[in-house]
Design an enzyme around this catalytic site. Structure first.
Site, PDB file in Angstrom:
ATOM      1  N   CYS A  52     -17.270   1.768 -20.510  1.00 12.99           N
ATOM      2  CA  CYS A  52     -18.629   1.760 -20.003  1.00 12.99           C
ATOM      3  C   CYS A  52     -19.473   0.303 -20.589  1.00 12.99           C
ATOM      4  O   CYS A  52     -20.213  -0.113 -19.566  1.00 12.99           O
ATOM      5  CB  CYS A  52     -19.270   3.122 -20.162  1.00 12.99           C
ATOM      6  SG  CYS A  52     -18.563   4.497 -19.283  1.00 12.99           S
ATOM      7  N   CYS A  89     -18.789  -2.071 -17.882  1.00 13.43           N
ATOM      8  CA  CYS A  89     -19.043  -1.762 -16.691  1.00 13.43           C
ATOM      9  C   CYS A  89     -20.188  -2.529 -15.977  1.00 13.43           C
ATOM     10  O   CYS A  89     -21.159  -2.309 -16.591  1.00 13.43           O
ATOM     11  CB  CYS A  89     -18.775  -0.454 -16.664  1.00 13.43           C
ATOM     12  SG  CYS A  89     -18.927   0.302 -14.663  1.00 13.43           S
ATOM     13  N   CYS A 120     -24.812   4.488 -12.517  1.00 11.47           N
ATOM     14  CA  CYS A 120     -23.982   5.510 -12.569  1.00 11.47           C
ATOM     15  C   CYS A 120     -24.539   6.710 -13.390  1.00 11.47           C
ATOM     16  O   CYS A 120     -25.045   6.795 -14.351  1.00 11.47           O
ATOM     17  CB  CYS A 120     -23.185   5.070 -13.405  1.00 11.47           C
ATOM     18  SG  CYS A 120     -21.547   5.999 -14.226  1.00 11.47           S
ATOM     19  N   GLU A 154       0.920  -1.307   0.112  1.00  9.39           N
ATOM     20  CA  GLU A 154       0.150   0.075  -0.015  1.00  9.39           C
ATOM     21  C   GLU A 154       0.830   1.343   0.045  1.00  9.39           C
ATOM     22  O   GLU A 154       0.603   2.035  -0.787  1.00  9.39           O
ATOM     23  CB  GLU A 154      -0.938   0.046   1.292  1.00  9.39           C
ATOM     24  CG  GLU A 154      -2.203  -1.058   1.111  1.00  9.39           C
ATOM     25  CD  GLU A 154      -2.873  -0.703  -0.261  1.00  9.39           C
ATOM     26  OE1 GLU A 154      -3.109   0.234  -0.638  1.00  9.39           O
ATOM     27  OE2 GLU A 154      -3.312  -1.788  -0.759  1.00  9.39           O
TER      28      GLU A 154
END
Length: 340
Positions: A198, A201, A207, A36
């Site tokens: 998209c 997606c 969205c 991380e």
DNA sequence: TAGACGTGGAG
DNA sequence: TCTCCAAGTCT
């Protein structure tokens, strides 16, 4: 009735998400933490090699805590944002000294450690300990900004606050690791900055940006600012097969790393100069300024002066485990090419 | 709180 | 060649 947002996200992860990244194997708190930190402001493809090398040398927090800062910085050399490495070292020592070698398993305690902010604390809590925790990295910000059609720059304090609130609302209590990883994967693989996919997606039903055909306009770009320009000179002092390097002060650019000394008349006075030559300017762009650096090559006859601990004569043929600034690495490589 | 803090890949 | 900015945090 529409499916629950987090269920859709998790279902997508099961089928398409990334499961083979190095830090996803045996995801202990230590391994997740190192990944991380490396991944802050740094892309996955860049991190993988650094991560493997780091884990080879420092397989556990005790090994890292017992290392010298040069050993740690040498493995970070080239990754950038070196405060991350300095804080990593500090945190390792704190974890060993104050926490019996075990990382805290909650956001509040993790956030007290150097270099661990709210999002990184959430990542460690969820990925290593499988406890519900919220993350909000660049990927998640982008996904949420589109899903909620947020029409302000995500760096604004108010917007950031709003994004954290949304992230908290959407984050489930179950399947936390899959959900958080999925949000980052969606941001990295589907909901990309430019030309989002998209058509692939799973969230188009949720969205707002997609519904308003704003997916190419959101999130809003950061307000532009012209970069300040700075000029400087660096001394490339050569003596036999060695080069003089200076340990840069921290905090500051390249803090703790070894680099050519910046031009210093008092330093030069101490040497018996055989030859000198002015080199070509090279420009280095940072996030907050552009630095035009002219190298001055100076061959010296004496090695002498009482150089303090912040100076070393470095022999490129006998690499030491010290953290070199990228500019030095590049210069050494270029020299090597030239000699061949 | 806005600025400091790196480097390299993508377009 | 140039601009943008990526798994953020600290001060």
């Amino acid at each position: 009735m529409a499916a629950l947002f987090s269920d859709v996200v998790v279902a997508w992860y099961r089928q398409f998400g990334r499961k083979d990244l190095p830090w996803q194997q045996n995801p202990t708190a230590y391994r997740v933490w190192v990944s991380e930190i490396m991944l802050q402001q740094t892309q996955v493809a860049t991190v993988i090699d650094y991560y493997q090398r780091f884990m080879q040398v420092f397989p556990d927090v005790q090994k890292l805590a017992g290392a010298t800062s040069d050993e740690v910085l040498s493995l970070w050399s080239g990754l950038g944002y070196y405060a991350r490495a300095r804080n990593l070292h500090k945190t390792a020592q704190q974890v060993v000294a104050d926490h019996g070698g075990e990382f805290p398993d909650n956001v509040a305690d993790l956030e007290t450690l150097p270099g661990i902010g709210r999002s990184t604390a959430g990542a460690i809590t969820s990925f290593a300990y499988k406890k519900p925790a919220v993350i909000l990295d660049g990927n998640v910000k982008r996904v949420l900004a589109r899903v909620h059609a947020i029409k302000s720059w995500t760096g604004e304090t108010q917007t950031l606050k709003q994004l954290w609130e949304i992230a908290e609302e959407e984050t489930p209590q179950q399947n936390i690791a899959a959900y958080n990883q999925a949000m980052m994967d969606l941001g990295a693989m589907i909901c990309t900055r430019s030309r989002p996919s998209c058509e692939a997606c799973p969230l188009t039903n949720h969205c707002q940006a997609f519904k308003q055909n704003l997916q190419n306009d959101l999130p809003l770009a950061k307000p532009k600012k012209t970069l300040p320009e700075r000029e400087g000179r660096m001394l490339v002092l050569l003596q036999d097969d060695t080069i003089l390097l200076h340990k840069r002060p921290s905090p500051g650019i390249w803090g703790g790393l070894w680099c050519f000394p910046e031009y210093d008349a008092a330093l030069l006075q101490q040497f018996n100069i055989a030859q000198q030559q002015v080199g070509e300017v090279s420009s280095h762009t940072f996030s907050h300024y552009r630095w035009h650096i002219r190298p001055e090559y100076i061959w010296v006859k004496n090695k002498l002066p009482r150089l303090n601990q912040d100076f070393i004569w470095y022999n490129p043929d006998k690499p030491n485990n010290i953290g070199l600034a990228a500019i030095v690495k590049h210069w050494l490589v270029a020299q090597h090419e030239e000699i061949k």
